[in-house]
Design an enzyme around this catalytic site. Structure first.
Site, PDB file in Angstrom:
ATOM      1  N   SER A 165       9.751   6.037   9.788  1.00  0.00           N
ATOM      2  CA  SER A 165       9.300   5.272  10.617  1.00  0.00           C
ATOM      3  C   SER A 165      10.223   4.002  11.403  1.00  0.00           C
ATOM      4  O   SER A 165       9.924   3.896  10.641  1.00  0.00           O
ATOM      5  CB  SER A 165       7.681   5.579  10.538  1.00  0.00           C
ATOM      6  N   LEU A 185       6.434   4.786  19.780  1.00  0.00           N
ATOM      7  CA  LEU A 185       6.323   4.716  20.862  1.00  0.00           C
ATOM      8  C   LEU A 185       5.096   3.568  21.717  1.00  0.00           C
ATOM      9  O   LEU A 185       5.670   2.785  22.194  1.00  0.00           O
ATOM     10  CB  LEU A 185       6.522   5.621  22.114  1.00  0.00           C
ATOM     11  N   GLU A 224       0.689  -0.787  -0.221  1.00  0.00           N
ATOM     12  CA  GLU A 224      -0.185   0.134  -0.124  1.00  0.00           C
ATOM     13  C   GLU A 224       0.587   1.132   0.184  1.00  0.00           C
ATOM     14  O   GLU A 224       1.674   1.548   0.656  1.00  0.00           O
ATOM     15  CB  GLU A 224      -1.103   0.100   0.978  1.00  0.00           C
ATOM     16  N   CYS A 273       5.559  -8.095   7.721  1.00  0.00           N
ATOM     17  CA  CYS A 273       6.479  -7.486   9.035  1.00  0.00           C
ATOM     18  C   CYS A 273       6.951  -8.373  10.239  1.00  0.00           C
ATOM     19  O   CYS A 273       5.797  -8.635  10.439  1.00  0.00           O
ATOM     20  CB  CYS A 273       5.677  -5.931   9.426  1.00  0.00           C
ATOM     21  N   CYS A 287      -3.713   1.008   8.172  1.00  0.00           N
ATOM     22  CA  CYS A 287      -2.148   0.566   7.239  1.00  0.00           C
ATOM     23  C   CYS A 287      -2.161  -1.737   6.825  1.00  0.00           C
ATOM     24  O   CYS A 287      -2.636  -2.385   8.224  1.00  0.00           O
ATOM     25  CB  CYS A 287      -1.030   0.553   7.326  1.00  0.00           C
ATOM     26  N   CYS A 344       3.461  -6.073  15.362  1.00  0.00           N
ATOM     27  CA  CYS A 344       2.486  -5.319  16.563  1.00  0.00           C
ATOM     28  C   CYS A 344       1.058  -5.267  16.418  1.00  0.00           C
ATOM     29  O   CYS A 344       0.500  -5.629  15.846  1.00  0.00           O
ATOM     30  CB  CYS A 344       2.707  -3.661  16.143  1.00  0.00           C
TER      31      CYS A 344
HETATM   32  C1  LIG Z   1       2.842   0.592   9.596  1.00  0.00           C
HETATM   33  S1  LIG Z   1       3.314   1.622  10.948  1.00  0.00           S
HETATM   34  C2  LIG Z   1       5.184   1.663   9.958  1.00  0.00           C
HETATM   35  C3  LIG Z   1       6.724   2.004  10.234  1.00  0.00           C
HETATM   36  C4  LIG Z   1       7.043   1.599  10.853  1.00  0.00           C
HETATM   37  N1  LIG Z   1       7.488   0.034  10.839  1.00  0.00           N
HETATM   38  C5  LIG Z   1       6.502   1.707  12.697  1.00  0.00           C
HETATM   39  O1  LIG Z   1       5.579   0.854  12.900  1.00  0.00           O
HETATM   40  O2  LIG Z   1       6.773   2.506  13.140  1.00  0.00           O
HETATM   41  C6  LIG Z   1       3.339   2.886  10.722  1.00  0.00           C
HETATM   42  C7  LIG Z   1       2.271   4.149  11.913  1.00  0.00           C
HETATM   43  O3  LIG Z   1       1.266   3.432  12.163  1.00  0.00           O
HETATM   44  C8  LIG Z   1       0.756   2.563  13.126  1.00  0.00           C
HETATM   45  N2  LIG Z   1      -0.225   2.301  12.846  1.00  0.00           N
HETATM   46  C9  LIG Z   1      -0.689   0.506  12.276  1.00  0.00           C
HETATM   47  N3  LIG Z   1      -1.472   0.182  13.142  1.00  0.00           N
HETATM   48  C10 LIG Z   1      -2.086   1.234  12.841  1.00  0.00           C
HETATM   49  C11 LIG Z   1      -3.342   1.352  13.172  1.00  0.00           C
HETATM   50  N4  LIG Z   1      -4.527  -0.448  13.333  1.00  0.00           N
HETATM   51  N5  LIG Z   1      -4.116   2.754  13.548  1.00  0.00           N
HETATM   52  C12 LIG Z   1      -3.696   3.588  14.218  1.00  0.00           C
HETATM   53  N6  LIG Z   1      -2.009   3.219  13.492  1.00  0.00           N
HETATM   54  C13 LIG Z   1      -1.438   2.215  13.541  1.00  0.00           C
HETATM   55  C14 LIG Z   1       2.007   2.355  13.828  1.00  0.00           C
HETATM   56  O4  LIG Z   1       2.291   2.373  15.254  1.00  0.00           O
HETATM   57  C15 LIG Z   1       3.058   2.840  13.259  1.00  0.00           C
HETATM   58  O5  LIG Z   1       3.063   4.232  14.334  1.00  0.00           O
HETATM   59  S1  SF4 Z   2       3.401  -0.903  13.629  1.00  0.00           S
HETATM   60 FE1  SF4 Z   2       4.965  -0.681  11.906  1.00  0.00          FE
HETATM   61  S2  SF4 Z   2       6.580  -1.977  12.879  1.00  0.00           S
HETATM   62 FE2  SF4 Z   2       4.577  -2.829  13.756  1.00  0.00          FE
HETATM   63  S3  SF4 Z   2       3.870  -4.533  12.544  1.00  0.00           S
HETATM   64 FE3  SF4 Z   2       3.486  -3.047  12.247  1.00  0.00          FE
HETATM   65  S4  SF4 Z   2       4.512  -1.942  10.282  1.00  0.00           S
HETATM   66 FE4  SF4 Z   2       5.605  -3.226  11.490  1.00  0.00          FE
END
Ligand SMILES: C[S@@+](CC[C@H](N)C(=O)[O-])C[C@H]1O[C@@H](n2cnc3c(N)ncnc32)[C@H](O)[C@@H]1O
Ligand code: SF4
Length: 352
Positions: A181, A205, A89, A106, A323, A110
């Site tokens: 990020s 964080l 995406e 990934c 995402c 998380c």
């Molecule tokens: C998708 S991650 C990609 C970059 C990196 N892996 C990271 O975690 O910073 C970018 C941001 O999207 C946030 N994120 C992921 N899923 C989310 C959700 N369902 N709602 C809000 N933020 C989200 C993550 O916590 C992170 O801060």
């Molecule tokens: S928030 Fe970032 S590090 Fe956590 S699973 Fe999604 S893409 Fe990976």
């Protein structure tokens, strides 16, 4: 594909450093190779000119638009096909920004993120990262690129740094408008200060409590929140741009007074900006976003206690949830687990 492979291909076709730079510049800016006043026949060697249509087609094939999902806020989520059929995406953001993906899936996992659900499927090559920018630029002006799409950039550092170097030079993007990020990784703090292009840094964080952070980000490197903030502060001072902290607000999990006190303790007086992002609902993951009044009150309280805070909405949330959800929907319906909220957690732990 790596940008280096592309450079080697051009050199094998007789490209000088100037020719190579021109072909890359036209590509990353989504300009036709024959644009401009000078005729290619006055400039490029014959072998390269002859090969250019195929090179152009191969570059276009690195990232192609599979579907587009416009949001009400001016953003649009793009489902982008890579040339092996995998999808990632990208998100066109309001105010000329673009969010790109650095991995398919990934490994960090998380618990609130759809991208982490199936683990890592493959790395996205540096040329594929730049190709997402070229694709977006074929639709819109882009002056900011955030590495906040699918994937953990720290786990694909060579490709991401190669893409950043090209975007920050031939791509014409201001270095502080390239935002890396990450959940935090020692390799990031070693590599980022050394590059010719030093991007801005966003640190995800999500909790000031080490134990809870480990639960939420199960396979993030073991760096305690205090140490992460110290490392971030050093990078902010070295680059001259503030660290952006990312905090996905999860109702009943990381939105309590204890976390507010923790954030004030860690961030007050730091060269930092706290971005509070109410959780984007992913069907079935079992989390909820706090009520809007509560989220606003948290941001206000932090601000009044000396932490520069912005309450953000993640772009395109009216289109699809978080995402990775667009891709997940296009691939499968998938089973997901639910994490217990505060208060339920002790009861939910298995005995023994
Ligand atoms: C998708 S991650 C990609 C970059 C990196 N892996 C990271 O975690 O910073 C970018 C941001 O999207 C946030 N994120 C992921 N899923 C989310 C959700 N369902 N709602 C809000 N933020 C989200 C993550 O916590 C992170 O801060
Ligand atoms: S928030 Fe970032 S590090 Fe956590 S699973 Fe999604 S893409 Fe990976």
């Amino acid at each position: 594909m790596r940008i280096l492979d592309l450079r080697l291909r051009l050199r094998a076709l007789g490209a000088s450093p100037d020719h190579e730079a021109r072909v890359l510049r036209q590509w990353v800016n989504a300009q036709p190779q024959d644009a401009g006043k000078r005729r290619l026949s006055d400039f490029l060697p014959l072998a390269l000119r002859n090969a250019l249509p195929q090179v152009t087609a191969d570059l276009a094939g690195l990232a192609t638009l599979q579907s587009e999902h416009p949001g009400e806020d001016g953003s649009a989520r793009l489902l982008v096909a890579l040339n092996d059929g995998q999808t990632v995406e990208s998100v066109l953001l309001p105010r000329d920004g673009l969010c790109v993906s650095t991995q398919v899936g990934c490994a960090v996992g998380c618990v609130f993120c759809m991208t982490g659900r199936d683990g890592l499927l493959r790395q996205v090559g540096s040329a594929e990262i730049v190709a997402q920018v070229a694709l977006a630029r074929s639709k819109r002006f882009v002056k900011k690129v955030v590495f906040m799409g699918m994937g953990e950039p720290a786990h694909n550092l060579d490709n991401v740094m190669e893409a950043i170097d090209l975007l920050g030079t031939a791509g014409g993007i201001g270095h502080k408008n390239l935002v890396f990020s990450t959940v935090g990784d020692h390799r990031v703090f070693e590599r980022l200060p050394q590059g010719p292009v030093r991007p801005a840094l966003a640190l995800s964080l999500h909790s000031t409590k080490d134990a809870l952070r480990r639960e939420l980000l199960p396979r993030a490197p073991r760096i305690a929140p205090d140490e992460l903030v110290e490392l971030g502060e050093r990078y902010a001072r070295a680059t001259g741009y503030p660290i952006q902290y990312q905090w996905t607000l999860l109702d009943g999990i990381n939105d309590g007074d204890d976390e507010i006190d923790g954030i004030v303790r860690l961030l007050k007086g730091k060269y930092a900006l706290m971005n509070m992002i109410p959780y984007n609902t992913n069907e079935g993951l079992g989390f909820a976003r706090p009520a809007p009044e509560k989220a606003a009150a948290i941001a206000r309280t932090l601000q009044s206690r000396g932490v520069l805070t912005k309450l953000r909405q993640s772009a395109g949330q009216d289109v699809e949830g978080g995402c990775g959800q667009l891709r997940a929907r296009s691939v499968d319906g998938g089973a997901v687990v639910r994490m217990p909220r505060r208060g339920e957690r002790a009861a939910a732990r298995p005995a023994g």
